[in-house]
Design a protein around this motif. Structure first.
Motif, PDB file in Angstrom:
ATOM      1  N   ILE A   1      97.378   2.525  48.859  1.00 32.70           N
ATOM      2  CA  ILE A   1      97.818   2.090  50.191  1.00 32.70           C
ATOM      3  C   ILE A   1      98.904   3.019  50.722  1.00 32.70           C
ATOM      4  O   ILE A   1      98.878   3.416  51.893  1.00 32.70           O
ATOM      5  N   HIS A   2      99.840   3.415  49.876  1.00 34.31           N
ATOM      6  CA  HIS A   2     100.900   4.340  50.308  1.00 34.31           C
ATOM      7  C   HIS A   2     100.306   5.689  50.707  1.00 34.31           C
ATOM      8  O   HIS A   2     100.728   6.302  51.692  1.00 34.31           O
ATOM      9  N   LYS A   3      99.331   6.153  49.942  1.00 40.61           N
ATOM     10  CA  LYS A   3      98.694   7.435  50.234  1.00 40.61           C
ATOM     11  C   LYS A   3      97.957   7.382  51.575  1.00 40.61           C
ATOM     12  O   LYS A   3      98.055   8.295  52.394  1.00 40.61           O
ATOM     13  N   ILE A   4      97.220   6.297  51.810  1.00 36.62           N
ATOM     14  CA  ILE A   4      96.505   6.129  53.081  1.00 36.62           C
ATOM     15  C   ILE A   4      97.487   6.067  54.235  1.00 36.62           C
ATOM     16  O   ILE A   4      97.275   6.678  55.292  1.00 36.62           O
ATOM     17  N   ASN A   5      98.580   5.333  54.058  1.00 41.60           N
ATOM     18  CA  ASN A   5      99.594   5.212  55.102  1.00 41.60           C
ATOM     19  C   ASN A   5     100.227   6.567  55.417  1.00 41.60           C
ATOM     20  O   ASN A   5     100.425   6.906  56.583  1.00 41.60           O
ATOM     21  N   ALA A   6     100.526   7.343  54.382  1.00 40.36           N
ATOM     22  CA  ALA A   6     101.130   8.660  54.589  1.00 40.36           C
ATOM     23  C   ALA A   6     100.180   9.573  55.351  1.00 40.36           C
ATOM     24  O   ALA A   6     100.585  10.303  56.261  1.00 40.36           O
ATOM     25  N   ARG A   7      98.900   9.538  55.005  1.00 42.48           N
ATOM     26  CA  ARG A   7      97.918  10.362  55.718  1.00 42.48           C
ATOM     27  C   ARG A   7      97.817   9.946  57.175  1.00 42.48           C
ATOM     28  O   ARG A   7      97.733  10.784  58.077  1.00 42.48           O
ATOM     29  N   ALA A   8      97.802   8.644  57.425  1.00 37.98           N
ATOM     30  CA  ALA A   8      97.705   8.144  58.806  1.00 37.98           C
ATOM     31  C   ALA A   8      98.924   8.577  59.615  1.00 37.98           C
ATOM     32  O   ALA A   8      98.791   8.987  60.773  1.00 37.98           O
ATOM     33  N   GLU A   9     100.107   8.497  59.022  1.00 35.95           N
ATOM     34  CA  GLU A   9     101.319   8.911  59.727  1.00 35.95           C
ATOM     35  C   GLU A   9     101.279  10.403  60.052  1.00 35.95           C
ATOM     36  O   GLU A   9     101.635  10.810  61.161  1.00 35.95           O
ATOM     37  N   ARG A  10     100.838  11.214  59.087  1.00 31.21           N
ATOM     38  CA  ARG A  10     100.743  12.657  59.341  1.00 31.21           C
ATOM     39  C   ARG A  10      99.751  12.954  60.449  1.00 31.21           C
ATOM     40  O   ARG A  10      99.986  13.820  61.295  1.00 31.21           O
ATOM     41  N   LYS A  11      98.636  12.229  60.468  1.00 33.27           N
ATOM     42  CA  LYS A  11      97.624  12.445  61.500  1.00 33.27           C
ATOM     43  C   LYS A  11      98.174  12.101  62.881  1.00 33.27           C
ATOM     44  O   LYS A  11      97.982  12.858  63.842  1.00 33.27           O
TER      45      LYS A  11
ATOM     46  N   LEU B   1     100.429  13.769  68.160  1.00 32.31           N
ATOM     47  CA  LEU B   1     101.522  13.720  69.131  1.00 32.31           C
ATOM     48  C   LEU B   1     102.102  15.108  69.380  1.00 32.31           C
ATOM     49  O   LEU B   1     102.399  15.474  70.517  1.00 32.31           O
ATOM     50  N   ILE B   2     102.255  15.886  68.336  1.00 35.03           N
ATOM     51  CA  ILE B   2     102.775  17.246  68.487  1.00 35.03           C
ATOM     52  C   ILE B   2     101.789  18.081  69.284  1.00 35.03           C
ATOM     53  O   ILE B   2     102.186  18.882  70.134  1.00 35.03           O
ATOM     54  N   GLY B   3     100.507  17.878  69.055  1.00 28.98           N
ATOM     55  CA  GLY B   3      99.490  18.584  69.827  1.00 28.98           C
ATOM     56  C   GLY B   3      99.561  18.253  71.298  1.00 28.98           C
ATOM     57  O   GLY B   3      99.388  19.115  72.161  1.00 28.98           O
ATOM     58  N   GLU B   4      99.822  16.987  71.616  1.00 32.35           N
ATOM     59  CA  GLU B   4      99.958  16.586  73.018  1.00 32.35           C
ATOM     60  C   GLU B   4     101.209  17.198  73.636  1.00 32.35           C
ATOM     61  O   GLU B   4     101.206  17.572  74.807  1.00 32.35           O
ATOM     62  N   LEU B   5     102.271  17.324  72.872  1.00 35.41           N
ATOM     63  CA  LEU B   5     103.496  17.916  73.397  1.00 35.41           C
ATOM     64  C   LEU B   5     103.295  19.384  73.747  1.00 35.41           C
ATOM     65  O   LEU B   5     103.808  19.866  74.749  1.00 35.41           O
TER      66      LEU B   5
END
Length: 86
Positions: A21-31, A36-40
């Motif tokens: 679950i932590h690994k999935i959450n970390a991947r989702a946050e990075r994505k 967001l950085i791409g939109e900026l």
């Protein structure tokens, strides 16, 4: 003995599940951060827009960001194609 081994197995499985679950959450946050950085990076004149938005937010702290910023950014740039903000 049987109950002890069963408890150890359950503990191990729970640890694996929590790690997954932590690994999935970390991947989702990075994505999300990457998107967001791409939109900026796609907004022209973003430094000027950003400074205008910050100044507007400081001058009008009780208003919503899009209303306080007023004309800081052209319509659509603040929402990156997500439609009008209600």
């Amino acid at each position: 003995m049987c109950w002890t081994r069963q408890a150890e197995l359950v503990d191990g499985l729970v640890e694996l599940l929590v790690g997954l679950i932590h690994k999935i959450n970390a991947r989702a946050e990075r994505k999300v951060e990457k998107e967001l950085i791409g939109e900026l990076t796609a907004v022209k004149g973003k430094r000027g827009i950003f400074s205008k938005m910050v100044n507007a937010a400081i001058e009008h702290p009780d208003e919503r960001a899009d209303r306080a910023a007023g004309g800081a950014a052209p319509p659509g740039d603040l929402c990156a194609g997500r439609g009008p903000v209600a």
